[in-house]
Design a protein around this motif. Structure first.
Motif, PDB file in Angstrom:
ATOM      1  N   VAL A  48      10.440 -29.944  48.169  1.00  0.00           N
ATOM      2  CA  VAL A  48      11.326 -28.737  46.801  1.00  0.00           C
ATOM      3  C   VAL A  48      12.997 -29.053  47.756  1.00  0.00           C
ATOM      4  N   LEU A  49      13.626 -29.546  46.709  1.00  0.00           N
ATOM      5  CA  LEU A  49      15.423 -29.144  46.198  1.00  0.00           C
ATOM      6  C   LEU A  49      15.368 -28.018  45.073  1.00  0.00           C
ATOM      7  N   ASP A  50      16.336 -27.102  45.744  1.00  0.00           N
ATOM      8  CA  ASP A  50      16.864 -25.268  45.053  1.00  0.00           C
ATOM      9  C   ASP A  50      17.638 -26.451  43.993  1.00  0.00           C
ATOM     10  N   ARG A  51      18.006 -26.710  42.943  1.00  0.00           N
ATOM     11  CA  ARG A  51      18.804 -26.562  42.292  1.00  0.00           C
ATOM     12  C   ARG A  51      20.146 -25.313  41.971  1.00  0.00           C
ATOM     13  N   GLY A  52      19.119 -23.964  42.157  1.00  0.00           N
ATOM     14  CA  GLY A  52      20.724 -23.064  41.713  1.00  0.00           C
ATOM     15  C   GLY A  52      20.288 -22.831  40.478  1.00  0.00           C
ATOM     16  N   ASN A  53      20.989 -22.312  40.088  1.00  0.00           N
ATOM     17  CA  ASN A  53      21.003 -21.704  39.105  1.00  0.00           C
ATOM     18  C   ASN A  53      21.926 -22.496  37.931  1.00  0.00           C
ATOM     19  N   LEU A  54      21.436 -23.079  36.154  1.00  0.00           N
ATOM     20  CA  LEU A  54      22.190 -22.903  35.080  1.00  0.00           C
ATOM     21  C   LEU A  54      23.371 -21.676  35.047  1.00  0.00           C
ATOM     22  N   THR A  55      24.410 -22.260  34.383  1.00  0.00           N
ATOM     23  CA  THR A  55      24.918 -21.541  33.613  1.00  0.00           C
ATOM     24  C   THR A  55      25.163 -21.103  32.256  1.00  0.00           C
ATOM     25  N   GLY A  56      25.289 -20.184  31.215  1.00  0.00           N
ATOM     26  CA  GLY A  56      26.005 -20.230  30.126  1.00  0.00           C
ATOM     27  C   GLY A  56      26.196 -19.192  29.559  1.00  0.00           C
ATOM     28  N   PRO A  57      26.887 -18.804  28.031  1.00  0.00           N
ATOM     29  CA  PRO A  57      27.210 -17.519  27.748  1.00  0.00           C
ATOM     30  C   PRO A  57      26.342 -16.539  28.154  1.00  0.00           C
ATOM     31  N   SER A  58      26.841 -15.267  28.158  1.00  0.00           N
ATOM     32  CA  SER A  58      26.430 -13.792  28.888  1.00  0.00           C
ATOM     33  C   SER A  58      25.318 -13.369  27.500  1.00  0.00           C
ATOM     34  N   ASN A  59      24.662 -12.833  27.521  1.00  0.00           N
ATOM     35  CA  ASN A  59      24.044 -11.800  26.320  1.00  0.00           C
ATOM     36  C   ASN A  59      25.119 -10.935  25.893  1.00  0.00           C
ATOM     37  N   PRO A  60      24.737 -11.634  24.335  1.00  0.00           N
ATOM     38  CA  PRO A  60      25.737 -10.177  23.127  1.00  0.00           C
ATOM     39  C   PRO A  60      25.156  -9.166  22.769  1.00  0.00           C
ATOM     40  N   TRP A  61      24.319  -8.749  22.961  1.00  0.00           N
ATOM     41  CA  TRP A  61      22.695  -8.049  22.573  1.00  0.00           C
ATOM     42  C   TRP A  61      23.882  -7.695  21.032  1.00  0.00           C
ATOM     43  N   GLN A  62      23.128  -8.509  20.399  1.00  0.00           N
ATOM     44  CA  GLN A  62      24.336  -8.519  19.030  1.00  0.00           C
ATOM     45  C   GLN A  62      22.740  -8.209  17.284  1.00  0.00           C
ATOM     46  N   PRO A  63      22.513  -7.851  16.206  1.00  0.00           N
ATOM     47  CA  PRO A  63      21.482  -7.967  15.459  1.00  0.00           C
ATOM     48  C   PRO A  63      21.914  -9.528  14.912  1.00  0.00           C
ATOM     49  N   PRO A  64      20.188  -9.856  14.736  1.00  0.00           N
ATOM     50  CA  PRO A  64      20.409 -11.071  13.690  1.00  0.00           C
ATOM     51  C   PRO A  64      22.064 -11.507  13.182  1.00  0.00           C
ATOM     52  N   VAL A  65      22.058 -12.869  12.620  1.00  0.00           N
ATOM     53  CA  VAL A  65      22.578 -13.374  11.926  1.00  0.00           C
ATOM     54  C   VAL A  65      21.784 -14.686  10.972  1.00  0.00           C
ATOM     55  N   GLU A  66      21.849 -14.029   9.928  1.00  0.00           N
ATOM     56  CA  GLU A  66      21.009 -15.178   8.887  1.00  0.00           C
ATOM     57  C   GLU A  66      19.759 -15.772   9.621  1.00  0.00           C
ATOM     58  N   GLY A  67      19.140 -14.586   9.736  1.00  0.00           N
ATOM     59  CA  GLY A  67      17.712 -14.631  10.926  1.00  0.00           C
ATOM     60  C   GLY A  67      17.476 -14.818  12.195  1.00  0.00           C
ATOM     61  N   TYR A  68      18.736 -15.163  13.163  1.00  0.00           N
ATOM     62  CA  TYR A  68      18.958 -15.641  14.386  1.00  0.00           C
ATOM     63  C   TYR A  68      20.050 -14.381  15.071  1.00  0.00           C
ATOM     64  N   ARG A  69      19.107 -14.634  16.076  1.00  0.00           N
ATOM     65  CA  ARG A  69      20.032 -13.874  17.066  1.00  0.00           C
ATOM     66  C   ARG A  69      20.321 -13.959  17.795  1.00  0.00           C
ATOM     67  N   HIS A  70      21.719 -14.684  17.976  1.00  0.00           N
ATOM     68  CA  HIS A  70      22.534 -14.501  19.520  1.00  0.00           C
ATOM     69  C   HIS A  70      22.180 -17.304  19.481  1.00  0.00           C
ATOM     70  N   LEU A  71      22.286 -16.918  17.740  1.00  0.00           N
ATOM     71  CA  LEU A  71      22.064 -18.921  17.879  1.00  0.00           C
ATOM     72  C   LEU A  71      22.496 -19.701  18.636  1.00  0.00           C
ATOM     73  N   ASP A  72      24.200 -19.764  18.771  1.00  0.00           N
ATOM     74  CA  ASP A  72      25.259 -20.513  19.310  1.00  0.00           C
ATOM     75  C   ASP A  72      24.430 -19.874  21.114  1.00  0.00           C
ATOM     76  N   GLN A  73      24.648 -19.069  21.415  1.00  0.00           N
ATOM     77  CA  GLN A  73      24.154 -18.998  22.473  1.00  0.00           C
ATOM     78  C   GLN A  73      22.936 -19.244  22.636  1.00  0.00           C
ATOM     79  N   VAL A  74      22.088 -19.341  22.461  1.00  0.00           N
ATOM     80  CA  VAL A  74      20.503 -19.902  22.328  1.00  0.00           C
ATOM     81  C   VAL A  74      21.054 -21.539  22.931  1.00  0.00           C
ATOM     82  N   VAL A  75      21.582 -22.132  21.953  1.00  0.00           N
ATOM     83  CA  VAL A  75      22.150 -23.787  21.693  1.00  0.00           C
ATOM     84  C   VAL A  75      22.508 -23.879  23.004  1.00  0.00           C
TER      85      VAL A  75
END
Length: 310
Positions: A48-75
């Motif tokens: 087992v190798l633990d590669r640690g954690n990936l990094t990415g944007p924080s959760n902005p906790w915003q309502p949906p925009v055009e049907g999706y919440r946080h699409l840019d961050q999810v991508v």
């Protein structure tokens, strides 16, 4: 001489709840580490190798925009997951993605599908979940993308997610077997039937038993099949696994879940794994993380009875 390890596993943490409707799944990777996932696997001869954690944007906790919440961050998170999972597979290692919410399966499974195309392998995906996760922005008002990953992988979603693996769609619905399903929105239910997903819901399991369910779900695997398991912890009954954001009563019992995992292990085909939606903020003394580790151990050879290794 040291014996060759049975498996070479890489743990990849993805600490985000950006696709979910409840905060807390971002703490899931650390909870599984606290529950001794690495040492547990190593006790079964796994490297087992633990590669640690990936990094990415924080959760902005915003309502949906055009049907999706946080699409840019999810991508962004799914692109990071895709790249990390594909890199491990390219090195001949088995990636275990520690979520995080289940939207991350878009990146993970698109990477697995890409690897299978490159290696000339067949792909089988077992989706262990209380939910079908086959929503689209037109079917759900919440816009939470953790309810959409299977649809996105099958080509129904925003282009940025559908094309992450470089090939759209990443999955043919016929490659997927969904197990333990018991909460499906009405429009989603129609869409699942239209697309021909094979679903072993809880009524099927109640009527036919977990053994027969798994025999059907694992049928026709061969030496050229890459088996990917995407394990949402809410697959389990909340009486034994309270630490999830979307508890749905009536899930598999402890023994049913163990049999499911043991039968997967018996195939010898498991090649990649997601463990998703563990939410320590809603857990009791890390009970659900410990159970998740226990079930993962069964995927790597722990068995109730003494059996000769295959």
């Amino acid at each position: 001489m040291q014996p060759e390890p049975l498996h070479r596993v890489s743990l990849i943490g993805a600490p985000t709840d950006v696709g979910a409707g409840t905060r807390g799944a971002s703490m899931g990777p650390e909870a599984m580490r606290v529950a001794d996932l690495q040492a547990t696997l190593e006790s079964h001869g796994v490297e087992v190798l633990d590669r640690g954690n990936l990094t990415g944007p924080s959760n902005p906790w915003q309502p949906p925009v055009e049907g999706y919440r946080h699409l840019d961050q999810v991508v962004a998170w799914n692109q990071a997951v895709h790249d990390a999972v594909h890199a491990e597979l390219a090195q001949g290692r088995m990636p275990i993605l520690l979520g995080g919410d289940h939207c991350l399966a878009i990146g993970s499974i698109s990477a697995v599908a890409r690897h299978c195309r490159e290696a000339g392998k067949r792909l089988r995906v077992l989706w262990l979940d209380a939910h079908a996760d086959f929503n689209t922005s037109l079917l759900t008002p919440s816009g939470n993308i953790h309810g959409m990953p299977v649809a996105c992988l099958c080509g129904h979603g925003p282009q940025e997610l559908v094309e992450i693996g470089g090939h759209a769609p990443a999955l043919n619905p016929k490659w997927v077997r969904q197990i333990g399903i018991r909460s499906v929105d009405p429009g989603e239910k129609r869409f699942v039937h239209e697309m021909g997903l094979e679903v072993f819901d809880m009524r099927f399991i109640d009527e036919m038993g977990m053994r027969h369910t798994m025999e059907l779900a694992l049928a026709t695997l061969d030496a050229n099949t890459h088996l990917h398991v995407s394990f949402d912890v809410d697959f389990l009954d909340p009486e034994i696994a309270p630490g999830v954001g979307t508890t749905i009563p009536g899930g598999p019992t402890y023994r049913e879940a163990q049999l499911c995992m043991e039968m997967i292990a018996d195939t010898g085909r498991l090649a990649s794994l997601d463990v998703m939606e563990l939410n320590p903020a809603l857990d009791l003394r890390n009970k659900t993380a410990a159970l998740a580790v226990d079930l993962i151990e069964s995927l790597f050879g722990k068995s109730t009875l003494m059996r000769a290794p295959r």
